[in-house]
Structure formats: structure tokens, C-alpha cells
Scaffold this active site. Structure first.
Site, PDB file in Angstrom:
ATOM      1  N   SER A 437      24.690 -24.438 108.526  1.00 40.23           N
ATOM      2  CA  SER A 437      24.973 -25.438 109.544  1.00 40.23           C
ATOM      3  C   SER A 437      24.101 -25.212 110.783  1.00 40.23           C
ATOM      4  O   SER A 437      22.883 -25.332 110.709  1.00 40.23           O
ATOM      5  CB  SER A 437      26.468 -25.408 109.877  1.00 40.23           C
ATOM      6  OG  SER A 437      26.839 -26.496 110.686  1.00 40.23           O
ATOM      7  N   HIS A 643      31.464 -28.983 103.704  1.00 38.62           N
ATOM      8  CA  HIS A 643      30.645 -28.255 104.673  1.00 38.62           C
ATOM      9  C   HIS A 643      31.025 -26.775 104.729  1.00 38.62           C
ATOM     10  O   HIS A 643      30.155 -25.902 104.786  1.00 38.62           O
ATOM     11  CB  HIS A 643      30.806 -28.895 106.052  1.00 38.62           C
ATOM     12  CG  HIS A 643      29.817 -28.407 107.063  1.00 38.62           C
ATOM     13  ND1 HIS A 643      28.481 -28.734 107.020  1.00 38.62           N
ATOM     14  CD2 HIS A 643      29.970 -27.600 108.145  1.00 38.62           C
ATOM     15  CE1 HIS A 643      27.851 -28.168 108.035  1.00 38.62           C
ATOM     16  NE2 HIS A 643      28.727 -27.475 108.727  1.00 38.62           N
TER      17      HIS A 643
END
Length: 678
Positions: A437, A643
Site C-alpha cells: 500500500s 487490500h
């Protein structure tokens, strides 16, 4: 007495699951059997909760004496004495004296309420000591005065004292009395919490009493409190100069007196099988801290017997960054030697803990160490492990200067400092980089603004690659993006520079609300799904309390604003300072320049999924097209891979990590132009 009653019930019934038999109850029963089952542990919790200290001690057939002593300023203090043991050392006679002093809002009951074999007073008596227990002015047993009334509605004069008077007046009076009655010249002192504070007061203001103390044992020593995290005390500290005056105006001098309400609450709400028992337990945990396995990253690694090194590096602009290193494996590749380096970088509001908290065999850092890599874990400025500066204060109420950075500075300054340090310590020329990320965003910043660092990276593996965010459906960031140009200014007016710091509230919430069998665990899971995408098949709900003990780890408000600008502006560009002049000062241009991704000549591997709300497939495709040397795009085969699954998935090793390890070894052995085996 009422406070000790409810506390007894809470301590015996410690639990964080829905109503049911407390896990501690089994331990108590086992201890009861081990100790012979003769009156060691009460078989009637409610009865014990209704007894005061003398009654409680006598119930277990221990000798108990009650004493009173008057202080020089008129307070009448009660003391309790257990002169000898019951089962051993039970013959009266001259013994060494141990004086026990309780903490804030407590009493001598603290040392007896857990019963024989558990309470410190009983244990000391059985070991051959003459045990005296003090009670500070104002508590249940010392709530009398020669002329002042503690319950007066017209005056709070009785309550005009702090622990200064307890240390300067009460302790000397009780110690002198104890020595005179016992015929001893000196005694041992054991204090807990405020019981240590008052001793430090006595020793400094009445140094003649040092000669009367053989040894002092401070349990949870409390003197300096600059780093104290107790929520109640930190809240009160904001109004320290005014709070007593304000309370005196309304006739309040006493805090949290004992009363029947507490006794009723303990008996009605906190027993085993009571629906609200978890609430009772968690009130204790919120005030005093969670006692189960809550470790920081180094402790967590060492808990599993992995080697762990802690390092710090200072950036040119003064931020002190914490780094963690696992130099080799535990079960395989466990002989120290020169190894290829893998540098791991965490995401937004996260830390190095992301790569270790699921434990060996599951977390990426352990897997890499077992596969033969030298694993370094970075921490960005402002998170839990990098919350220091040579000059700036992250907790300042008057300035947010510490927090005036975005992920631009993390990529442009922090990453070069940490990479150079890791290479210098290991003596290596190059390393592999894995980011998740924001850890990918910062690498793309590094590669474009500091292109000389491309030569130091063998391969870069982007998990959930985040650069362009035009198509991100993340609700929080899309909401912020509507106010991207004004948000930081508004927050600065409020003195807010930090978002989502690491604190005990989140740890408590994880333990209280998110444990297995707790009815609110599903809410915890849904919060994670809301932020990172829905995927129940790879979500280990049991680990939520551990995750919340480490995340969030803190970030600057500007990091969120920078992502919001990326969504609003549909570009991957440097931070917009909000005015033409400010941008001109920072960049030499009136508007923030775009990051030149073509300058990134490191071999880059993008690992993405179809349903990641933070790294949309269309944005990943655009990133891949613009990189200077993209090698491959690898889609995770799990259809709903989210995610957070990139770091916390149940099957992360099989779905993702094994492939990355193959790529690492191929790149390490063959370089860019060799055969790459996936």
C-alpha cells in the site's frame, strides 16, 4: 470496603468473552486442589465480597489485629496486622516486619482479597513475616478525624490533602507505631502504585526515616509520569491547575467513595455467567492495562524465539526512525552469515508489526527469514516506532510542526536513510524491496525523485500498488478528497496534525469487543472489510485483537490529504501546499509537479487483486504502463482478495508469498536479463 468488594468480584471473574464461566475460574479451582483444598480459596464469592478486611482474614482462620494511630494533623488511620502464618510459621514470636501500602483508591484489602495462597499478605505471613497493612487518610478504613467531618456539605477541609501528606505525615505515623508495637528497630516496605509514590515522598522529605527501612520494594513504581497513558489521569492533566478550585465551588472533595452501588454492581453484573461480566473486566483493563499477550514488534518476534535486532537512523531533517531486523531463520537457515537483504515497508497508519503479527508460518517477515533472507523492516516517520525527532515534539499543543509531512517526505527522505543504513550495516551493495500500500507509494516517490537509488534495488515487489487512485472506491479517502484543498488548513487551526495514533483505547477495544465469541466481533470484522474490501474466506477474525493492538500505528493528517489530492486531481503528483506561493517555494513551480515514473528503472513487479478498493485494476494498469522498467503484473487468483489480505490473509503464503520468494531468488541469481522463474 465497597470498592474492594466489587474489585474482588472483578478479579475473580476476569473475562473478555460473552457471559459464561470465566477462564480464571478453572485456574482458581486447580490452584485450590493443588493447595490441598483446605479453606485456601473461598467457595462463596458473594460472601467474601460482603466482608471487610478483618472479617475476610478471620474467615480463613488467620490471626488479625486491628490498630489505630492518629497523625499530627488529626487524621485517624486504621492498620491491620497478620502477626504470623496459619499453616506454617504459626507460632507467635519475634519476626521481621513487612509493611504493605496500597495504591490510589484502594486499601489494605488489596493484599488479602484474593485469599490465602494468592493474596500477598497471606503469602508473607506463611513465609515467616509479621505483616502490617497501612491505610491512607480518606480511604474506607481511615475516614475519620479528630475534628473534621468527611461528609460535611459545607466544607471540604477534610479532603484538603494529596499523596504529599500521605507520604510526609501518614507513613511516618504508621511506621513509628508499627515499630513501637512490634519492638523492632527497622522494617521492610512494600508499596503498590501510590504506595510507592508516598514512600518516595517520605524518603525525600523525611530522610531520617530511611534508617528505619531495611528494604523498599516498589510494585509498579510511580514517581515521574510524563509518559503515563492512563486515560483518566491524562484527561484530568489538561485541567490540573483549575480542577480542584472548580470542584471546591460545588463542595466536592472526595473522588470515587465506596458505596453500596459498587457492591451491588459487582454482585449483580460481574459474576460468572452474568451477561455484563466482560464489561466489568474491561473497565479494569481500560484503567490499568490489558494483561494478556500484548507485545510490541520486537517482543513479538522474540516471543517466538526468532533473532531480532533494533536499529535507529536519523534523517537529515531530524526524524528518528526505528527499524527492526530478523537476520536469519529459527528453524531453517538459522546460522548467521551473509544473506540477501529484503527490506519490508508498511502501509498507511501501520508499522513493521504488519509483517510479523500473524506469527511464524503466516507472516511474511518470518517466512522470508526461514527462506534464507536477511529481513529488515522499516518504520515511517510519525508511526509508533518512529515518533521522535531531534528538536520537534509530536505531542506539542502549540505546534504541529512535527506532523508537517506527507508520504512525499517518507519516500524522498526516510526510505533513502533506511536503505543506506541497512546496506551499511550488512555490507551489501543492493537489496530487494517489498512494500504494501503506502509502502509502494513511497517507493515510487523514491525512484522518481531520487533515481540514483534505482541502482541499489535488485527488485521491487508492490503489494496492492498505490500510485494513481482515480478509481479508488475507498469511502474515507473519497470523502476527504472533496475537501482536499482546505482540510489540512482547517485541521491546523484545531491543532490536529496526527491521525489515528496508537493508543490503549484501540488495544482495549480489540480485546473487549473483537475476541472470539464476543457478540460484537462481527462489527470489528466489518470495519476492516469496509476499509480494505470484503473477503471472509481469507479473514482470520481471531487475530483482530492482535491486529488492533498494533494498528493503527499513527500517521500525519497530511498523508491522508495527499491521497485525497490524488483522487481529486486524478494524478500522481507531489503534495499541493494549497497556494501558488507555497508551491513555488517548495518546488519552484506554481503547481505541484507530477512524479516522473519513467525514471524508475528498478525491475518492478506489481501484485494486485480484482477487488482491492485501494488499488483499482485500472489504476494499476496505468501505473504499469508509465513505469520505467515494469517486469510483470501478477493478479492474485483468489477472486475476492482484499487490500489487507496482502499482509493478513489466511492463505497468504500459498496465494502470494511463495511466488514472491521465487521471484526474489530468480532476480538475486540472474538479475533482470536472466531467466525469471515464477
Amino acid at each position: 470496603m465497597a470498592f474492594h468488594k466489587s474489585l474482588f468480584l472483578l478479579c475473580v471473574g476476569v473475562s473478555v468473552v460473552v457471559a459464561g464461566r470465566s477462564p480464571q475460574a478453572d485456574k482458581i479451582e486447580a490452584l485450590y486442589k493443588t493447595l490441598g483444598g483446605v479453606g485456601r480459596i473461598s467457595d462463596n464469592v458473594l460472601e467474601d465480597a460482603s466482608l471487610d478486611v478483618p472479617e475476610l482474614v478471620r474467615k480463613y482462620n488467620y490471626p488479625l489485629e486491628e490498630h489505630t494511630v492518629s497523625t499530627g494533623d488529626g487524621y485517624i488511620l486504621r492498620m491491620h496486622r497478620i502477626p504470623h502464618g496459619r499453616d506454617s510459621h504459626s507460632t507467635p514470636g519475634g519476626r521481621s516486619v513487612v509493611f504493605l501500602m496500597h495504591g490510589l483508591l484502594s486499601s489494605s484489602a488489596d493484599y488479602v482479597l484474593m485469599g490465602p495462597g494468592c493474596g500477598l499478605a497471606y503469602i508473607l505471613a506463611e513465609e515467616g513475616f509479621d505483616v502490617w497493612m497501612g491505610n491512607a487518610r480518606g480511604n474506607y478504613y481511615s475516614r475519620r478525624h479528630t475534628n473534621l467531618n468527611p461528609d460535611s456539605l459545607l466544607s471540604t477541609a477534610f479532603w484538603s490533602f494529596s499523596w504529599d501528606e500521605i507520604g510526609n505525615i501518614d507513613l511516618p505515623a504508621m511506621i513509628d507505631y508499627t515499630l513501637r508495637v512490634s519492638g523492632r528497630d527497622r522494617l521492610h516496605y512494600v508499596g503498590h502504585s501510590q504506595g510507592t509514590t508516598s514512600f518516595f515522598v517520605m524518603g525525600s522529605l523525611r530522610p531520617d526515616y530511611n534508617a528505619k527501612i531495611i528494604s523498599m520494594h516498589a510494585l509498579a513504581p510511580v514517581a515521574y509520569m510524563a509518559n503515563n497513558q492512563n486515560l483518566l489521569l491524562r484527561f484530568i492533566s489538561q485541567y490540573a491547575n483549575n480542577i480542584e478550585f472548580a470542584l471546591s465551588l460545588i463542595g466536592v472533595g472526595e473522588f470515587l467513595p465506596n458505596n453500596n452501588v459498587m457492591t451491588w454492581a459487582g454482585q449483580a453484573l460481574c459474576m460468572d455467567e452474568a451477561l455484563f461480566q466482560p464489561v466489568c473486566s474491561n473497565i479494569l483493563f481500560l484503567v490499568a492495562g490489558w494483561s494478556q499477550d500484548q507485545h510490541n514488534a520486537p517482543e513479538l518476534v522474540r516471543k517466538y524465539n526468532y533473532p531480532l535486532e533494533e536499529h535507529t537512523v536519523t534523517t537529515p531533517d531530524g526524524y528518528i526512525l526505528g527499524m527492526h531486523r530478523i537476520p536469519h531463520g529459527r528453524d531453517k537457515n538459522n546460522v548467521p552469515r551473509d544473506r540477501p537483504i529484503v527490506f519490508l515497508m508498511h502501509g498507511l497508519v501501520s508499522s513493521s508489526a504488519d509483517f510479523i503479527l500473524l506469527g511464524p508460518g503466516c507472516s511474511l517477515a518470518y517466512i522470508l527469514a526461514e527462506e534464507g533472507f536477511d529481513v529488515w523492516l522499516g518504520n515511517a516517520r510519525g508511526n509508533y516506532y518512529s515518533r521522535r525527532h531531534t528538536r520537534l515534539n509530536p505531542d506539542s499543543w502549540f505546534s504541529t510542526a512535527f506532523w508537517q509531512f506527507s508520504w512525499d517526505e517518507i519516500g524522498n527522505i526516510d526510505l533513502p536513510a533506511m536503505i543506506d543504513y541497512a546496506l551499511a550495516v550488512t555490507g551489501r551493495q543492493r537489496l530487494h524491496y517489498i512494500g504494501h500500500s503506502q509502502g509502494t507509494t513511497t517507493f515510487f516517490v523514491l525512484g522518481s525523485l531520487r533515481p540514483e537509488y534505482n541502482a541499489k534495488i535488485i527488485s521491487m515487489h508492490a503489494l496492492a500498488p498505490s500510485a494513481y487512485m482515480e478509481h479508488s472506491p475507498n469511502l474515507l479517502l473519497r470523502f476527504i478528497s472533496q475537501f482536499a484543498n482546505n482540510m489540512e488548513f482547517a485541521l491546523s487551526l484545531l491543532g490536529v496534525g496526527e491521525f489515528f495514533p496508537n493508543n490503549n483505547v484501540m488495544t482495549w477495544a480489540g480485546q473487549a469487543l473483537c475476541m472470539d465469541e464476543v457478540v460484537t466481533q462481527i462489527l470489528c470484522s466489518n470495519i476492516i472489510f469496509l476499509m480494505g474490501g470484503w473477503n471472509e474466506s481469507q479473514h482470520n477474525a481471531t487475530m483482530i485483537p492482535v491486529i488492533m493492538g498494533h494498528s493503527p500505528a499513527g500517521a500525519s493528517a497530511r498523508q491522508f490529504v495527499h491521497y485525497a489530492q490524488s483522487i481529486a486531481g486524478r494524478q500522481f503528483q507531489r503534495y499541493d501546499h494549497g497556494t501558488l506561493l507555497a508551491n513555488r517555494r517548495a518546488y519552484g513551480t506554481w503547481s505541484p509537479p507530477r512524479y516522473n515514473l519513467s525514471k524508475i528503472t528498478t525491475p518492478v513487479f506489481l501484485h494486485y487483486s480484482d477487488t482491492d478498493p485501494m488499488a483499482h485494476v485500472r489504476d494499476v494498469d496505468r501505473l504499469f504502463r508509465e513505469l520505467g522498467r515494469p517486469i510483470g503484473k501478477f493478479r492474485v487468483s483468489e477472486p475476492k482478495f482484499s487490500h489487507f489480505d496482502f499482509i493478513w490473509a489466511i492463505d497468504g503464503k500459498e496465494l502470494l508469498y511463495d511466488r514472491i520468494i521465487n521471484l526474489l531468488w530468480s532476480m538475486d541469481a540472474n538479475g533482470l536479463y536472466g531467466d525469471i522463474k515464477v
